[in-house]
Each structure stands twice: as C-alpha cells, then as structure tokens.
Design a protein around this motif. Structure first.
Motif, PDB file in Angstrom:
ATOM      1  N   LEU A  17       0.043 -11.612 -10.134  1.00 53.54           N
ATOM      2  CA  LEU A  17       1.140 -10.754 -10.566  1.00 53.54           C
ATOM      3  C   LEU A  17       0.967 -10.301 -12.011  1.00 53.54           C
ATOM      4  CD1 LEU A  17       4.054 -12.763  -8.921  1.00 53.54           C
ATOM      5  CD2 LEU A  17       3.385 -10.421  -8.323  1.00 53.54           C
ATOM      6  N   LEU A  18       0.447 -11.176 -12.851  1.00 53.00           N
ATOM      7  CA  LEU A  18       0.313 -10.847 -14.275  1.00 53.00           C
ATOM      8  C   LEU A  18      -0.921  -9.997 -14.564  1.00 53.00           C
ATOM      9  CD1 LEU A  18       1.322 -14.242 -15.917  1.00 53.00           C
ATOM     10  CD2 LEU A  18       2.719 -12.182 -15.607  1.00 53.00           C
ATOM     11  N   ALA A  19      -1.935 -10.111 -13.718  1.00 58.36           N
ATOM     12  CA  ALA A  19      -3.158  -9.321 -13.915  1.00 58.36           C
ATOM     13  C   ALA A  19      -3.458  -8.559 -12.632  1.00 58.36           C
ATOM     14  CB  ALA A  19      -4.328 -10.231 -14.302  1.00 58.36           C
ATOM     15  N   PRO A  20      -2.628  -7.585 -12.294  1.00 56.81           N
ATOM     16  CA  PRO A  20      -2.801  -6.884 -11.016  1.00 56.81           C
ATOM     17  C   PRO A  20      -4.066  -6.028 -11.008  1.00 56.81           C
ATOM     18  CG  PRO A  20      -1.138  -5.779 -12.330  1.00 56.81           C
ATOM     19  CD  PRO A  20      -1.503  -7.036 -13.069  1.00 56.81           C
ATOM     20  N   VAL A  21      -4.676  -5.950  -9.829  1.00 59.30           N
ATOM     21  CA  VAL A  21      -5.816  -5.047  -9.648  1.00 59.30           C
ATOM     22  C   VAL A  21      -5.324  -3.812  -8.908  1.00 59.30           C
ATOM     23  CG1 VAL A  21      -7.516  -6.885  -9.651  1.00 59.30           C
ATOM     24  CG2 VAL A  21      -6.439  -6.222  -7.498  1.00 59.30           C
ATOM     25  N   GLU A  22      -6.082  -2.745  -9.041  1.00 57.89           N
ATOM     26  CA  GLU A  22      -5.672  -1.489  -8.421  1.00 57.89           C
ATOM     27  C   GLU A  22      -5.686  -1.605  -6.897  1.00 57.89           C
ATOM     28  OE1 GLU A  22      -6.923   3.259  -8.570  1.00 57.89           O
ATOM     29  OE2 GLU A  22      -8.025   1.735  -9.720  1.00 57.89           O
ATOM     30  N   ARG A  23      -4.695  -1.039  -6.250  1.00 52.80           N
ATOM     31  CA  ARG A  23      -4.618  -1.057  -4.794  1.00 52.80           C
ATOM     32  C   ARG A  23      -5.744  -0.215  -4.190  1.00 52.80           C
ATOM     33  NH1 ARG A  23       0.949   0.204  -2.076  1.00 52.80           N
ATOM     34  NH2 ARG A  23      -0.317  -0.598  -0.341  1.00 52.80           N
ATOM     35  N   LEU A  24      -6.049  -0.488  -2.943  1.00 49.65           N
ATOM     36  CA  LEU A  24      -7.009   0.347  -2.240  1.00 49.65           C
ATOM     37  C   LEU A  24      -6.423   1.744  -2.058  1.00 49.65           C
ATOM     38  CD1 LEU A  24      -8.156  -2.106   0.601  1.00 49.65           C
ATOM     39  CD2 LEU A  24      -9.194  -1.758  -1.641  1.00 49.65           C
ATOM     40  N   THR A  25      -7.299   2.698  -1.924  1.00 50.88           N
ATOM     41  CA  THR A  25      -6.838   4.060  -1.693  1.00 50.88           C
ATOM     42  C   THR A  25      -6.168   4.151  -0.328  1.00 50.88           C
ATOM     43  OG1 THR A  25      -8.936   4.736  -0.704  1.00 50.88           O
ATOM     44  CG2 THR A  25      -8.722   4.958  -3.097  1.00 50.88           C
ATOM     45  N   ALA A  26      -5.309   5.142  -0.183  1.00 53.82           N
ATOM     46  CA  ALA A  26      -4.612   5.323   1.097  1.00 53.82           C
ATOM     47  C   ALA A  26      -5.601   5.550   2.228  1.00 53.82           C
ATOM     48  CB  ALA A  26      -3.641   6.497   0.986  1.00 53.82           C
ATOM     49  N   ALA A  27      -6.694   6.255   1.945  1.00 53.13           N
ATOM     50  CA  ALA A  27      -7.694   6.508   2.990  1.00 53.13           C
ATOM     51  C   ALA A  27      -8.355   5.215   3.450  1.00 53.13           C
ATOM     52  CB  ALA A  27      -8.746   7.487   2.469  1.00 53.13           C
ATOM     53  N   ARG A  28      -8.669   4.332   2.491  1.00 50.54           N
ATOM     54  CA  ARG A  28      -9.307   3.076   2.888  1.00 50.54           C
ATOM     55  C   ARG A  28      -8.333   2.175   3.626  1.00 50.54           C
ATOM     56  NH1 ARG A  28     -12.546  -1.395  -0.838  1.00 50.54           N
ATOM     57  NH2 ARG A  28     -13.337  -2.586   0.953  1.00 50.54           N
ATOM     58  N   ARG A  29      -7.080   2.164   3.201  1.00 46.91           N
ATOM     59  CA  ARG A  29      -6.084   1.369   3.934  1.00 46.91           C
ATOM     60  C   ARG A  29      -5.953   1.873   5.364  1.00 46.91           C
ATOM     61  NH1 ARG A  29      -2.993   2.087  -0.827  1.00 46.91           N
ATOM     62  NH2 ARG A  29      -1.527   3.446   0.268  1.00 46.91           N
ATOM     63  N   LEU A  30      -5.990   3.185   5.527  1.00 47.45           N
ATOM     64  CA  LEU A  30      -5.902   3.762   6.868  1.00 47.45           C
ATOM     65  C   LEU A  30      -7.120   3.397   7.704  1.00 47.45           C
ATOM     66  CD1 LEU A  30      -4.364   5.580   8.826  1.00 47.45           C
ATOM     67  CD2 LEU A  30      -5.554   7.549   7.829  1.00 47.45           C
ATOM     68  N   ARG A  31      -8.297   3.414   7.093  1.00 48.95           N
ATOM     69  CA  ARG A  31      -9.516   3.055   7.829  1.00 48.95           C
ATOM     70  C   ARG A  31      -9.486   1.598   8.261  1.00 48.95           C
ATOM     71  NH1 ARG A  31     -12.115   6.234   3.801  1.00 48.95           N
ATOM     72  NH2 ARG A  31     -12.774   4.340   2.695  1.00 48.95           N
ATOM     73  N   LEU A  32      -9.049   0.718   7.362  1.00 48.76           N
ATOM     74  CA  LEU A  32      -8.961  -0.700   7.723  1.00 48.76           C
ATOM     75  C   LEU A  32      -7.946  -0.926   8.838  1.00 48.76           C
ATOM     76  CD1 LEU A  32      -9.057  -2.345   4.171  1.00 48.76           C
ATOM     77  CD2 LEU A  32     -10.774  -2.616   5.971  1.00 48.76           C
ATOM     78  N   THR A  33      -6.816  -0.264   8.749  1.00 49.82           N
ATOM     79  CA  THR A  33      -5.784  -0.405   9.780  1.00 49.82           C
ATOM     80  C   THR A  33      -6.289   0.085  11.127  1.00 49.82           C
ATOM     81  OG1 THR A  33      -4.055  -0.091   8.111  1.00 49.82           O
ATOM     82  CG2 THR A  33      -3.426   0.218  10.409  1.00 49.82           C
ATOM     83  N   ALA A  34      -6.968   1.237  11.125  1.00 52.58           N
ATOM     84  CA  ALA A  34      -7.490   1.788  12.379  1.00 52.58           C
ATOM     85  C   ALA A  34      -8.607   0.913  12.949  1.00 52.58           C
ATOM     86  CB  ALA A  34      -7.998   3.209  12.149  1.00 52.58           C
ATOM     87  N   ALA A  35      -9.486   0.419  12.077  1.00 52.94           N
ATOM     88  CA  ALA A  35     -10.576  -0.439  12.551  1.00 52.94           C
ATOM     89  C   ALA A  35     -10.035  -1.724  13.159  1.00 52.94           C
ATOM     90  CB  ALA A  35     -11.529  -0.755  11.391  1.00 52.94           C
ATOM     91  N   ALA A  36      -9.004  -2.295  12.539  1.00 51.90           N
ATOM     92  CA  ALA A  36      -8.407  -3.516  13.079  1.00 51.90           C
ATOM     93  C   ALA A  36      -7.767  -3.247  14.436  1.00 51.90           C
ATOM     94  CB  ALA A  36      -7.375  -4.071  12.107  1.00 51.90           C
ATOM     95  N   ALA A  37      -7.130  -2.081  14.576  1.00 48.79           N
ATOM     96  CA  ALA A  37      -6.482  -1.756  15.849  1.00 48.79           C
ATOM     97  C   ALA A  37      -7.497  -1.623  16.976  1.00 48.79           C
ATOM     98  CB  ALA A  37      -5.679  -0.465  15.702  1.00 48.79           C
ATOM     99  N   LEU A  38      -8.750  -1.325  16.636  1.00 48.40           N
ATOM    100  CA  LEU A  38      -9.782  -1.191  17.659  1.00 48.40           C
ATOM    101  C   LEU A  38     -10.267  -2.535  18.196  1.00 48.40           C
ATOM    102  CD1 LEU A  38     -11.995   1.681  16.173  1.00 48.40           C
ATOM    103  CD2 LEU A  38     -10.390   1.810  18.085  1.00 48.40           C
TER     104      LEU A  38
END
Length: 311
Positions: free
Chosen positions: A272-293
C-alpha cells in the motif's frame, strides 16, 4: 478411451503446472481481482476435465450410462468416440473419479457446516458480550462494538455481514481509518470472499497431495485481502488503510523479525505504501480472456470427435 485419457492427462497437467507458473508471475499482487478470476478458472478447468473423463469412461464401461449420455446423439457421433474399444480400465477410471467427486462434495459440505457452526458460535458470543438493546434486531447494524483492551477488528459473514471492532481499536483508529477498515470488510462481503475460502479449503483438505488445490487455498487467503485493501484504498487512500493495518496489528509482533501467522500484514502495508503501476486495461483483458479459455479447453476436447463426425 482416447478422449477420456486426454481429459485425464489435461486435468493432471493443469493441476501440476499452474501453481508453478503462478508462483513465478509478478502481476497477481498488482491485479488481485484478475488473479482471483484466473485461479477460479483454472480450478474449474481441472474439475471439469476430471468430470468429463469420468463421464466418457462410465459411458464406455456401462451401456446404461452410455444410453443416457448419448441418447439424443446420431449413430455416427457415438461411433466417433469408439467407446467399445475403451477396454476394462474404463470402469476403474470411472469409479475412481466418481469417488473423487463424491469426496469433493463431502469436503465442501463439511467445510460449510463447520463455517456455519463457527458463525453461530461467534454470534452467540457477540450477544453475550454486546447484548441487544430493547427493540434492536440481531444483525441490524453493520458495526458491533465490543469492550476490549486489544485492538481488533474482524468481519463476521452471513446474511447480514457485520464488522466487529473493539473499543481499543476505536481508540487507535484516527480520522477516516475506521471508515477504511469498514470499507475493507464490506469489500469482502460484497465479493462473497467467504465462499472462495470455503471452496478452496474443502479442496485442499480433501486432496492435500494435489498441488493446485493447496496453492488455490493459500492464494485465496492472500488475494482476497489484497483485493479488499484495494477497495478501501480507492475510497479512502492507500495511506489511510495502511495506517489502519499498522494500528490494529503493531502489538501482535507481526512487524518484527520473527514470522507470525499474520506475516502477510507487513507485505500488505508495504504494497500500500509503495504501490506499483497497474497493468494496462488491454493486458488485464487478455489475462481475463485467457483464463476464461481454461475451462473451455476440456469442453473442446470432449466435443471435438462428435462435431467432426457431424461435419
């Protein structure tokens, strides 16, 4: 027996390989909600692979099962699976997988029953320590305050989830820290994280030698806390929820050099004190779609011979 064996091997490989791949990945801490989805899809894929393998093995072993499974199918589809060539091992595989399925259901029922017993016991203790006022309904408020010298706060799941907090915690939490803690616990309640914990505990208890189920349980305990931290931080800021965690846990020795059962708390605070940048929306979408497969693959393996015969 080819389809049944392929499904069995597919489920086994997924159960062995996935924990190793996820252990090497660096992104789950950045996107705990996506990681929760990935783990659920992987476990669903493993269970579906074994379930379909059991179905085809049982269909090959017993005509009665075959008649039910392939009742509406044309003759060409049934012949495409070559069930008559499965051999005597099909009955053994079907029975073993069926017993595994029954054991899974039994473990889940036991886990839910134990959770209900714990919940009833804790609610009874709450009524003793914090009796209801005249006209007050049980579970009518989201917050229950208990007299206590130790700062503590916990979430009590159920039809009406409640945050239980001690007076010592109220004395320590400053400003919007109490609101942040409440938002954290409401994040658990809204996402029904208790069901994820019950299911993962049931699978890990029932099959302690299966790597994916043990990793599923451990990661659920870690990721649900990170996801709830993110819910609170979006409303009240990362610093607020980090300070609240410190205030609630600094007397428990979790920030010392020796590991404790709450050793993940310092990691959560540092995140929480040293946050890293979130993944891009495109990569989050790719991970979500790959998991659904993942659960789709065993379905493709199961239906491919029949679809090829129809084509």
């Amino acid at each position: 027996m080819l389809v049944s064996l392929v499904l069995l091997v597919l489920g086994a490989l997924t159960a062995v390989v996935t924990p190793r791949l996820m252990a090497r990945a660096q992104w789950p801490e950045r996107e705990p909600v996506v990681a929760l989805w990935v783990w659920q899809c992987v476990v669903a894929g493993v269970l579906l692979s074994f379930g379909l393998s059991m179905t085809f093995s049982a269909s090959a072993a017993w005509q009665a099962v075959r008649g039910q499974v392939f009742a509406p199918a044309p003759r060409a589809v049934v012949e495409a699976y070559a069930l008559a060539a499965y051999g005597p091992w099909s009955a053994v595989i079907a029975v073993l997988l069926a017993l595994g399925g029954l054991w899974t259901v039994a473990m889940l029922v036991r886990e839910i029953h134990r959770a209900q017993q714990r919940r009833r016991r804790r609610r009874s203790e709450l009524l003793v320590r914090s009796p209801l006022l005249p006209g007050e309904e049980p579970g009518s408020g989201p917050l229950v305050v208990l007299e206590g010298e130790r700062p503590d706060a916990w979430w009590l799941p159920g039809a009406a989830p409640q945050l239980v907090i001690t007076t010592a915690a109220l004395g320590r939490l400053k400003g919007r820290q109490l609101d942040a803690v409440l938002a954290h616990e409401q994040g658990h309640a809204q996402a029904r994280h208790d069901w994820l914990l019950h299911c993962s505990a049931a699978l890990a208890t029932g099959f302690p030698q299966v790597p994916v189920f043990a990793a599923f349980r451990d990661e659920m305990h870690r990721l649900v806390e990170l996801a709830a931290d993110d819910v609170a931080s979006r409303h009240f800021g990362r610093l607020t929820i980090a300070l609240a965690l410190v205030e609630l846990n600094e007397d428990r020795g979790v920030f010392g050099p020796c590991p404790t059962p709450d050793a993940q708390v310092p990691l959560r605070v540092n995140r929480l004190l040293a946050p890293v940048e979130r993944l891009t929306a495109a990569r989050r979408l790719r991970l979500t779609a790959a998991a659904a497969l993942v659960p789709v693959v065993p379905l493709v393996v199961a239906f491919l011979p029949g679809l090829s015969a129809l084509g």
